[in-house]
Design a protein around this motif. Structure first.
Motif, mmCIF file in Angstrom:
data_model
loop_
_atom_site.group_PDB
_atom_site.id
_atom_site.type_symbol
_atom_site.label_atom_id
_atom_site.label_comp_id
_atom_site.label_asym_id
_atom_site.label_seq_id
_atom_site.Cartn_x
_atom_site.Cartn_y
_atom_site.Cartn_z
ATOM 1 N N LEU A 30 -15.074 -15.138 -21.016
ATOM 2 C CA LEU A 30 -16.115 -15.639 -21.902
ATOM 3 C C LEU A 30 -15.766 -17.037 -22.425
ATOM 4 N N LYS A 31 -14.473 -17.232 -22.719
ATOM 5 C CA LYS A 31 -14.028 -18.525 -23.261
ATOM 6 C C LYS A 31 -12.778 -18.973 -22.505
ATOM 7 N N ASN A 55 -22.161 -15.306 -28.058
ATOM 8 C CA ASN A 55 -20.989 -15.472 -27.215
ATOM 9 C C ASN A 55 -19.709 -15.454 -28.064
ATOM 10 N N GLN A 56 -19.731 -16.162 -29.199
ATOM 11 C CA GLN A 56 -18.583 -16.174 -30.099
ATOM 12 C C GLN A 56 -18.378 -14.794 -30.704
ATOM 13 N N LYS A 67 -23.238 -11.276 -19.382
ATOM 14 C CA LYS A 67 -22.506 -12.522 -19.629
ATOM 15 C C LYS A 67 -23.441 -13.724 -19.563
ATOM 16 N N TYR A 105 -16.819 -12.618 -28.098
ATOM 17 C CA TYR A 105 -15.407 -12.972 -27.920
ATOM 18 C C TYR A 105 -14.556 -12.382 -29.038
ATOM 19 N N GLU A 139 -9.747 -20.838 -24.206
ATOM 20 C CA GLU A 139 -8.947 -20.216 -25.264
ATOM 21 C C GLU A 139 -7.579 -19.811 -24.706
ATOM 22 N N ALA A 158 -12.385 -11.409 -22.441
ATOM 23 C CA ALA A 158 -12.437 -12.462 -23.456
ATOM 24 C C ALA A 158 -12.126 -13.826 -22.841
ATOM 25 N N SER A 159 -11.144 -13.860 -21.949
ATOM 26 C CA SER A 159 -10.778 -15.116 -21.308
ATOM 27 C C SER A 159 -11.896 -15.633 -20.416
#
Length: 270
Positions: free
Chosen positions: A144-145, A111-112, A101, A115, A148, A141-142
């Protein structure tokens, strides 16, 4: 019994189980062999489960490490997450996830990409009703971002579905146990054993079904009317072996059964 105990203490459970079965066929009223057999079956089942978990974990770690060495951090992250879901207490996978990470956070494009891929996998698991893996991927996923909204909303849906699944399993388990207890109370022991086995399939972690099966087998052993034979009999392939015994009176048949214990002496299927 001495031979059986020796095999048991040496963790040679297959031979120990066979010796206990032989001892039980000689003295069916003794409960010790049946208790040992039940213990062995539980040990063997637990060993099989642990071996499967260990193999799946090691396989996931091997794949993840290979991807990590190739700097394929997106796929490596997913593989480490899968390994962690198999053995949550292992620290190696958790440590590698943090390292991956950090590397992904240094590369916004990756990173995108990570995700998007994780969301795609999470949606796939959700559609396949594999809610545990879906929850794991939406959570990743959450993380990482965090800003969102989509994975957060999906996690709420997943938790609701997991709760529904647990309720469904509990209802099936409760029904199977209720059926088993009803059959046990009315001495229909074969149906009681079958219902207890169904309950064990639904919730393998529960000890009650196995305990009831052992209790029923003990009752049947203690209430045996007659042993048709005491010594092992070798029945050659494609031959018939007949046993004679006095039939049970019609009014007493409800709670009586005939047990045959057979063992294949050859190396071929039978």
């Amino acid at each position: 019994i001495a031979y059986a105990d020796k095999h048991f203490n040496n963790q040679d459970y297959t031979d120990a189980k066979y010796e206990y079965q032989v001892a039980n066929s000689i003295k069916a009223d003794e409960t010790y062999p049946l208790e040992r057999i039940a213990e062995i079956e539980k040990i063997i089942a637990e060993k099989a489960i642990q071996a499967d978990i260990r193999n799946r974990y090691n396989s996931s770690i091997e794949v993840a490490d290979g991807l990590f060495r190739e700097n394929n951090y997106v796929e490596a992250l997913l593989a480490y997450e899968e390994a962690r879901s198999i053995k949550p207490d292992e620290t190696y996978a958790a440590g590698q996830i943090q390292i991956v990470k950090r590397k992904l956070s240094e590369q916004e494009t990756d990173n995108q990409q990570a995700y998007d891929l994780i969301i795609s996998k999470a949606d796939h698991y959700f559609n396949e009703e594999d809610y545990s893996m879906a929850k794991l991927n939406y959570t990743t996923a959450s993380q990482l971002k965090p800003n969102e909204v989509y994975p957060i909303d999906r996690l709420k849906e997943v938790n609701d579905m997991i709760l529904m699944q647990r309720q469904f399993l509990q209802e099936n388990y409760d029904k199977a146990i209720a059926d088993a207890d009803k059959y046990f109370a009315t001495r229909v022991y074969d149906n009681a054993i079958e219902s207890d086995r169904n309950a064990a399939v639904v919730k393998p972690e529960e000890e009650y079904p196995a305990a009831m099966i052992a209790r029923i087998l003990k009752i049947l052993s203690e209430r045996a009317i007659i042993d048709i034979n005491h010594e092992p009999i070798l029945i050659p392939n494609n031959t018939t072996q007949k046993f004679t015994f006095v039939p049970v009176q019609v009014q007493n048949r409800k709670g009586n059964y005939i047990f045959f214990k057979a063992r294949n002496k050859s190396d071929k299927e039978y």
